[in-house]
Design a protein around this motif. Structure first.
Motif, PDB file in Angstrom:
ATOM      1  N   ALA A   1       0.812  -1.218   0.000  1.00 51.06           N
ATOM      2  CA  ALA A   1       0.000   0.000   0.000  1.00 51.06           C
ATOM      3  C   ALA A   1       0.848   1.272   0.000  1.00 51.06           C
ATOM      4  CB  ALA A   1      -0.941   0.008   1.201  1.00 51.06           C
ATOM      5  N   CYS A   2       1.988   1.269   0.686  1.00 53.02           N
ATOM      6  CA  CYS A   2       2.710   2.533   0.892  1.00 53.02           C
ATOM      7  C   CYS A   2       3.776   2.824  -0.158  1.00 53.02           C
ATOM      8  CB  CYS A   2       3.323   2.575   2.288  1.00 53.02           C
ATOM      9  SG  CYS A   2       4.792   1.549   2.498  1.00 53.02           S
ATOM     10  N   GLY A   3       4.395   1.807  -0.718  1.00 52.76           N
ATOM     11  CA  GLY A   3       5.396   2.010  -1.759  1.00 52.76           C
ATOM     12  C   GLY A   3       6.822   2.227  -1.298  1.00 52.76           C
ATOM     13  N   ALA A   4       7.087   2.178   0.012  1.00 58.45           N
ATOM     14  CA  ALA A   4       8.457   2.368   0.496  1.00 58.45           C
ATOM     15  C   ALA A   4       9.398   1.299  -0.060  1.00 58.45           C
ATOM     16  CB  ALA A   4       8.482   2.346   2.025  1.00 58.45           C
ATOM     17  N   CYS A   5       8.847   0.173  -0.454  1.00 57.92           N
ATOM     18  CA  CYS A   5       9.645  -0.960  -0.924  1.00 57.92           C
ATOM     19  C   CYS A   5       9.765  -1.024  -2.444  1.00 57.92           C
ATOM     20  CB  CYS A   5       9.016  -2.254  -0.410  1.00 57.92           C
ATOM     21  SG  CYS A   5       7.387  -2.565  -1.146  1.00 57.92           S
ATOM     22  N   THR A   6       9.412   0.035  -3.152  1.00 57.81           N
ATOM     23  CA  THR A   6       9.375   0.009  -4.619  1.00 57.81           C
ATOM     24  C   THR A   6      10.763  -0.200  -5.218  1.00 57.81           C
ATOM     25  OG1 THR A   6       7.448   1.459  -4.615  1.00 57.81           O
ATOM     26  CG2 THR A   6       8.677   1.293  -6.682  1.00 57.81           C
ATOM     27  N   VAL A   7      10.845  -1.156  -6.124  1.00 57.40           N
ATOM     28  CA  VAL A   7      12.038  -1.425  -6.929  1.00 57.40           C
ATOM     29  C   VAL A   7      11.574  -1.541  -8.380  1.00 57.40           C
ATOM     30  CG1 VAL A   7      13.242  -2.623  -5.039  1.00 57.40           C
ATOM     31  CG2 VAL A   7      11.880  -3.956  -6.655  1.00 57.40           C
ATOM     32  N   HIS A   8      12.514  -1.693  -9.295  1.00 53.85           N
ATOM     33  CA  HIS A   8      12.166  -1.930 -10.698  1.00 53.85           C
ATOM     34  C   HIS A   8      12.414  -3.397 -11.017  1.00 53.85           C
ATOM     35  CE1 HIS A   8      13.086   2.485 -11.977  1.00 53.85           C
ATOM     36  NE2 HIS A   8      12.130   2.401 -11.085  1.00 53.85           N
ATOM     37  N   VAL A   9      11.477  -4.006 -11.703  1.00 53.98           N
ATOM     38  CA  VAL A   9      11.638  -5.351 -12.246  1.00 53.98           C
ATOM     39  C   VAL A   9      11.362  -5.232 -13.738  1.00 53.98           C
ATOM     40  CG1 VAL A   9      10.824  -7.734 -12.252  1.00 53.98           C
ATOM     41  CG2 VAL A   9      10.973  -6.478 -10.080  1.00 53.98           C
ATOM     42  N   ASP A  10      12.405  -5.438 -14.511  1.00 57.90           N
ATOM     43  CA  ASP A  10      12.333  -5.251 -15.970  1.00 57.90           C
ATOM     44  C   ASP A  10      11.705  -3.900 -16.316  1.00 57.90           C
ATOM     45  OD1 ASP A  10      13.657  -7.589 -16.560  1.00 57.90           O
ATOM     46  OD2 ASP A  10      11.837  -8.746 -16.928  1.00 57.90           O
ATOM     47  N   GLY A  11      12.107  -2.859 -15.584  1.00 60.31           N
ATOM     48  CA  GLY A  11      11.684  -1.500 -15.864  1.00 60.31           C
ATOM     49  C   GLY A  11      10.354  -1.097 -15.256  1.00 60.31           C
TER      50      GLY A  11
END
Length: 160
Positions: free
Chosen positions: A41-51
């Motif tokens: 829900a919060c997005g603090a853990c956002t990374v990129h996977v294949d862009g």
């Protein structure tokens, strides 16, 4: 399992169902990606996977094996910041700073797909939560970075 993280092949001994977040933080010591809510829900853990911007707290590591995973550590460095990182500082976006790595990764994914986003496109893409409420500064920083990245003399940091 084999994981491609920040351009390097890394071997993980984690159970296949372990969330990517914990593999990154606990096993590979890439602590720039933060734990916030554990439910995407919060997005603090956002990374990129294949862009693509992905919430790593609910993504099993095995689901992204052999895909390109990029973390905040790849985005740029103090010596060579990504234009987004420079804009974040110029616009004084961070207050507590906890959510910022996830915000930056979401913004980088947006600019990769939409080099000159409108306010509405920024609002739609930036679903990360910021308890400090710096959303207007985030928007201004994304516009600043977009302008910088379009400049012929743009110095890009690490590839997003």
């Amino acid at each position: 399992m084999q994981l491609n993280i920040n351009g390097e092949s890394r071997t993980s001994q984690a159970e296949p169902g372990m969330p990517l977040l914990w593999v990154l933080r606990d096993e590979l010591n890439l602590t720039g990606t933060k734990f916030g809510c554990g439910i995407a829900a919060c997005g603090a853990c956002t990374v990129h996977v294949d862009g693509q911007a992905v919430r790593s707290c609910v993504t099993p590591a095995s689901a992204v094996a052999h895909q390109r995973i990029r973390t905040i550590e790849y985005l740029g460095s103090p010596e060579k910041p990504h234009p987004l990182q420079a804009a974040w500082i110029a616009e004084q976006v961070p207050q507590c700073g906890y959510c910022q790595s996830g915000m930056l990764m979401a913004a980088a994914a947006l600019l990769d797909k939409t080099p000159q986003p409108s306010d509405a496109q920024i609002d739609a893409a930036m679903t990360n939560l910021c308890r400090c409420g710096t959303y207007q500064r985030v928007r201004a920083a994304i516009h600043r970075a977009a302008k910088t990245m379009q400049s012929p003399n743009a110095q890009k940091g690490g590839a997003a």
